[in-house]
Write a protein that holds these residues in place. Structure first.
Motif, PDB file in Angstrom:
ATOM      1  N   MET A   1     -16.343  -2.726   9.703  1.00 44.21           N
ATOM      2  CA  MET A   1     -15.429  -1.967   9.411  1.00 44.21           C
ATOM      3  C   MET A   1     -14.578  -3.225   9.062  1.00 44.21           C
ATOM      4  O   MET A   1     -14.516  -4.205  10.184  1.00 44.21           O
ATOM      5  N   ALA A   2     -13.963  -3.056   7.867  1.00 42.71           N
ATOM      6  CA  ALA A   2     -12.597  -3.755   7.322  1.00 42.71           C
ATOM      7  C   ALA A   2     -11.539  -4.026   8.351  1.00 42.71           C
ATOM      8  O   ALA A   2     -11.198  -2.813   8.694  1.00 42.71           O
ATOM      9  N   SER A   3     -11.145  -5.845   7.754  1.00 46.53           N
ATOM     10  CA  SER A   3      -9.639  -5.766   8.748  1.00 46.53           C
ATOM     11  C   SER A   3      -8.936  -4.597   8.273  1.00 46.53           C
ATOM     12  O   SER A   3      -8.986  -4.320   6.972  1.00 46.53           O
ATOM     13  N   GLU A   4      -7.806  -4.735   8.376  1.00 50.43           N
ATOM     14  CA  GLU A   4      -6.690  -3.694   8.361  1.00 50.43           C
ATOM     15  C   GLU A   4      -6.169  -4.623   7.201  1.00 50.43           C
ATOM     16  O   GLU A   4      -5.536  -4.354   6.027  1.00 50.43           O
ATOM     17  N   LEU A   5      -5.755  -6.013   7.406  1.00 53.73           N
ATOM     18  CA  LEU A   5      -5.345  -6.751   6.294  1.00 53.73           C
ATOM     19  C   LEU A   5      -6.401  -7.084   5.393  1.00 53.73           C
ATOM     20  O   LEU A   5      -6.034  -7.017   3.375  1.00 53.73           O
ATOM     21  N   THR A   6      -7.242  -6.484   4.546  1.00 56.63           N
ATOM     22  CA  THR A   6      -8.383  -7.144   4.072  1.00 56.63           C
ATOM     23  C   THR A   6      -8.736  -5.231   3.573  1.00 56.63           C
ATOM     24  O   THR A   6      -7.958  -4.761   1.857  1.00 56.63           O
ATOM     25  N   ASP A   7      -7.978  -4.126   3.565  1.00 54.62           N
ATOM     26  CA  ASP A   7      -8.091  -3.222   3.173  1.00 54.62           C
ATOM     27  C   ASP A   7      -7.056  -2.902   2.583  1.00 54.62           C
ATOM     28  O   ASP A   7      -6.602  -2.277   1.520  1.00 54.62           O
ATOM     29  N   LEU A   8      -5.620  -3.622   3.397  1.00 55.43           N
ATOM     30  CA  LEU A   8      -4.131  -3.264   2.410  1.00 55.43           C
ATOM     31  C   LEU A   8      -4.986  -4.216   0.938  1.00 55.43           C
ATOM     32  O   LEU A   8      -3.813  -3.841   0.172  1.00 55.43           O
ATOM     33  N   LEU A   9      -5.216  -6.009   1.228  1.00 55.20           N
ATOM     34  CA  LEU A   9      -5.487  -6.366  -0.275  1.00 55.20           C
ATOM     35  C   LEU A   9      -5.959  -5.326  -0.789  1.00 55.20           C
ATOM     36  O   LEU A   9      -5.963  -5.440  -2.589  1.00 55.20           O
ATOM     37  N   LEU A  10      -7.728  -4.688  -0.478  1.00 55.99           N
ATOM     38  CA  LEU A  10      -8.203  -4.165  -1.700  1.00 55.99           C
ATOM     39  C   LEU A  10      -6.981  -2.554  -2.160  1.00 55.99           C
ATOM     40  O   LEU A  10      -7.357  -2.689  -3.496  1.00 55.99           O
ATOM     41  N   ALA A  11      -6.804  -2.282  -1.509  1.00 56.86           N
ATOM     42  CA  ALA A  11      -5.688  -1.470  -2.459  1.00 56.86           C
ATOM     43  C   ALA A  11      -4.563  -2.045  -3.059  1.00 56.86           C
ATOM     44  O   ALA A  11      -4.295  -1.154  -4.551  1.00 56.86           O
ATOM     45  N   ALA A  12      -4.560  -3.000  -2.972  1.00 55.43           N
ATOM     46  CA  ALA A  12      -3.972  -3.834  -3.893  1.00 55.43           C
ATOM     47  C   ALA A  12      -3.741  -3.918  -4.833  1.00 55.43           C
ATOM     48  O   ALA A  12      -3.746  -3.375  -6.062  1.00 55.43           O
ATOM     49  N   ARG A  13      -4.743  -4.417  -5.395  1.00 56.70           N
ATOM     50  CA  ARG A  13      -5.829  -5.003  -6.100  1.00 56.70           C
ATOM     51  C   ARG A  13      -6.356  -3.593  -6.886  1.00 56.70           C
ATOM     52  O   ARG A  13      -5.458  -3.560  -8.605  1.00 56.70           O
ATOM     53  N   ARG A  14      -6.548  -2.618  -6.247  1.00 54.03           N
ATOM     54  CA  ARG A  14      -7.028  -1.479  -7.292  1.00 54.03           C
ATOM     55  C   ARG A  14      -5.352  -0.323  -8.063  1.00 54.03           C
ATOM     56  O   ARG A  14      -6.026   0.313  -8.672  1.00 54.03           O
ATOM     57  N   SER A  15      -4.732  -0.796  -7.209  1.00 55.51           N
ATOM     58  CA  SER A  15      -3.193   0.908  -7.234  1.00 55.51           C
ATOM     59  C   SER A  15      -2.196  -0.545  -7.840  1.00 55.51           C
ATOM     60  O   SER A  15      -1.517  -0.015  -9.065  1.00 55.51           O
ATOM     61  N   GLY A  16      -2.209  -1.666  -7.905  1.00 58.14           N
ATOM     62  CA  GLY A  16      -1.246  -2.671  -8.528  1.00 58.14           C
ATOM     63  C   GLY A  16      -0.052  -2.341  -8.249  1.00 58.14           C
ATOM     64  O   GLY A  16       0.625  -2.699  -8.527  1.00 58.14           O
ATOM     65  N   VAL A  17       0.170  -2.016  -6.819  1.00 57.36           N
ATOM     66  CA  VAL A  17       1.025  -1.811  -5.624  1.00 57.36           C
ATOM     67  C   VAL A  17       0.985  -3.053  -4.982  1.00 57.36           C
ATOM     68  O   VAL A  17       0.086  -3.399  -4.204  1.00 57.36           O
ATOM     69  N   ALA A  18       2.034  -3.623  -5.185  1.00 53.74           N
ATOM     70  CA  ALA A  18       2.035  -5.253  -3.807  1.00 53.74           C
ATOM     71  C   ALA A  18       2.458  -4.885  -2.302  1.00 53.74           C
ATOM     72  O   ALA A  18       2.743  -3.611  -2.467  1.00 53.74           O
ATOM     73  N   VAL A  19       1.747  -5.829  -1.704  1.00 57.98           N
ATOM     74  CA  VAL A  19       1.344  -5.533  -0.306  1.00 57.98           C
ATOM     75  C   VAL A  19       2.874  -5.759  -0.387  1.00 57.98           C
ATOM     76  O   VAL A  19       3.433  -7.158  -0.097  1.00 57.98           O
ATOM     77  N   ASP A  20       3.925  -4.929   0.340  1.00 58.65           N
ATOM     78  CA  ASP A  20       5.588  -5.792   0.743  1.00 58.65           C
ATOM     79  C   ASP A  20       6.629  -4.811   1.736  1.00 58.65           C
ATOM     80  O   ASP A  20       6.168  -3.664   1.357  1.00 58.65           O
ATOM     81  N   PRO A  21       6.234  -4.970   2.513  1.00 53.64           N
ATOM     82  CA  PRO A  21       6.254  -6.183   3.505  1.00 53.64           C
ATOM     83  C   PRO A  21       5.340  -6.562   4.164  1.00 53.64           C
ATOM     84  O   PRO A  21       4.416  -5.310   3.921  1.00 53.64           O
ATOM     85  N   LEU A  22       5.139  -7.736   4.443  1.00 46.53           N
ATOM     86  CA  LEU A  22       3.817  -7.896   5.402  1.00 46.53           C
ATOM     87  C   LEU A  22       3.778  -8.149   7.063  1.00 46.53           C
ATOM     88  O   LEU A  22       4.632  -8.613   7.022  1.00 46.53           O
ATOM     89  N   ASP A  23       3.023  -6.957   7.216  1.00 49.86           N
ATOM     90  CA  ASP A  23       3.197  -6.155   8.835  1.00 49.86           C
ATOM     91  C   ASP A  23       2.263  -8.752   9.291  1.00 49.86           C
ATOM     92  O   ASP A  23       1.584  -8.891   9.472  1.00 49.86           O
ATOM     93  N   PRO A  24       3.376  -9.028  10.332  1.00 45.92           N
ATOM     94  CA  PRO A  24       3.587  -9.681  10.655  1.00 45.92           C
ATOM     95  C   PRO A  24       2.103 -10.471  11.576  1.00 45.92           C
ATOM     96  O   PRO A  24       0.738 -11.419  12.031  1.00 45.92           O
ATOM     97  N   ALA A  25       2.236  -9.210  12.376  1.00 44.24           N
ATOM     98  CA  ALA A  25       1.238  -8.031  13.084  1.00 44.24           C
ATOM     99  C   ALA A  25      -0.494  -8.814  12.396  1.00 44.24           C
ATOM    100  O   ALA A  25      -1.255  -9.138  12.697  1.00 44.24           O
ATOM    101  N   LEU A  26      -0.739  -8.601  11.273  1.00 44.79           N
ATOM    102  CA  LEU A  26      -1.758  -8.752   9.856  1.00 44.79           C
ATOM    103  C   LEU A  26      -2.088 -10.204   9.384  1.00 44.79           C
ATOM    104  O   LEU A  26      -3.310 -10.853   9.032  1.00 44.79           O
ATOM    105  N   VAL A  27      -1.302 -11.091  10.137  1.00 44.48           N
ATOM    106  CA  VAL A  27      -1.654 -12.148   9.474  1.00 44.48           C
ATOM    107  C   VAL A  27      -2.355 -13.398  10.214  1.00 44.48           C
ATOM    108  O   VAL A  27      -2.602 -13.114  11.306  1.00 44.48           O
ATOM    109  N   PRO A  28      -3.977 -13.563   9.470  1.00 48.55           N
ATOM    110  CA  PRO A  28      -4.812 -14.087  10.131  1.00 48.55           C
ATOM    111  C   PRO A  28      -4.374 -14.918  11.098  1.00 48.55           C
ATOM    112  O   PRO A  28      -3.279 -16.264  11.106  1.00 48.55           O
ATOM    113  N   ALA A  29      -4.470 -15.027  12.002  1.00 52.07           N
ATOM    114  CA  ALA A  29      -4.922 -15.904  13.322  1.00 52.07           C
ATOM    115  C   ALA A  29      -5.072 -17.088  13.285  1.00 52.07           C
ATOM    116  O   ALA A  29      -4.370 -17.782  13.844  1.00 52.07           O
TER     117      ALA A  29
END
Length: 247
Positions: A1-29
């Motif tokens: 299963m893809a990570s939540e950040l992956t899902d957000l980035l893929l959704a942004a690519r498909r929709s053209g709607v930017a990720v904003d804001p980025l939840d700090p908890a989703l920043v890769p560790a």
């Protein structure tokens, strides 16, 4: 299963709607976690047509990202600005790999890479972002977003046998035929070969080995630069000219 950040980035690519804001908890560790997101994006949208790698630092590893095959163009292409949010331009030295480079016991060295080069090119990388502002997110979040890759436009091939000294490689960027930025050199040839050797090992370890025909861009020599033109071109003595149209 893809990570939540992956899902957000893929959704942004498909929709053209930017990720904003980025939840700090989703920043890769870690950088490894960021690379895992890259792999998930490639699994969803691939195949890979190119790679980008940073110059080899004095200490520590390079950073790298695959570039989707759908984002690799030849000189003269026309790209749509609407497909490239947060657009920026970098002028780079690119190489095309001439033979498959699977995992190798003990790893690759610069001489292995020199022997494996198919051709050399001047190239333009077009930066894009799936965030509202690529400059405002943490570095690891940017790495996860394929290091802000949008497209790469590859200039004409120059035989690898004429491998120049890149440390003194002059380059110029022009907008609508007017020169806007220049450089007299940057990372030298030894550094480029060392970075490519690192990348060959890195890509193989990730299950995405470099294969014959893969283009690799080797780090910005001009840029990132904002864009205010319809015709973007770059010239490099000995490497030729590359250009694309932006509509």
């Amino acid at each position: 299963m893809a990570s939540e950040l992956t899902d957000l980035l893929l959704a942004a690519r498909r929709s053209g709607v930017a990720v904003d804001p980025l939840d700090p908890a989703l920043v890769p560790a870690s950088v490894e976690a960021a690379y895992a997101v890259q792999n998930e994006i490639v699994a969803a949208l691939g195949p890979v047509g190119a790679w980008k790698v940073t110059p080899k630092p004095a200490d520590g590893p390079c950073f790298a990202a695959p570039i989707l095959k759908s984002g690799v163009y030849q000189s003269g292409a026309t790209l749509k600005a609407a497909d490239l949010p947060g657009i920026g331009i970098e002028v780079e030295v690119a190489v095309t790999i001439g033979q498959d480079l699977p995992g190798k016991p003990g790893g690759y060295g610069p001489e292995d890479i020199k022997a494996a080069l198919g051709s050399i090119h001047v190239a333009i990388e077009v930066l894009a972002t799936r965030y509202k502002d690529r400059k405002a997110v943490p570095q690891l979040a940017g790495i996860a977003d394929l290091q802000s890759s949008g497209a790469v436009i590859v200039g004409p091939p120059v035989p690898a046998s004429s491998l120049p000294e890149f440390g003194q490689q002059a380059m110029a960027l022009a907008y609508d035929g007017i020169e806007t930025k220049t450089t007299a050199g940057n990372a030298d040839t030894d550094n480029v070969l060392a970075a490519l050797a690192w990348l060959a090992d890195h890509a193989a370890a990730r299950g995405l080995p470099l294969t014959a025909g893969t283009v690799v861009i080797t780090g910005a020599r001009i840029g990132p630069a904002d864009v205010s033109a319809k015709l973007i071109s770059a010239e490099a003595p000995g490497l030729g000219r590359v250009a694309f149209n932006l509509v």
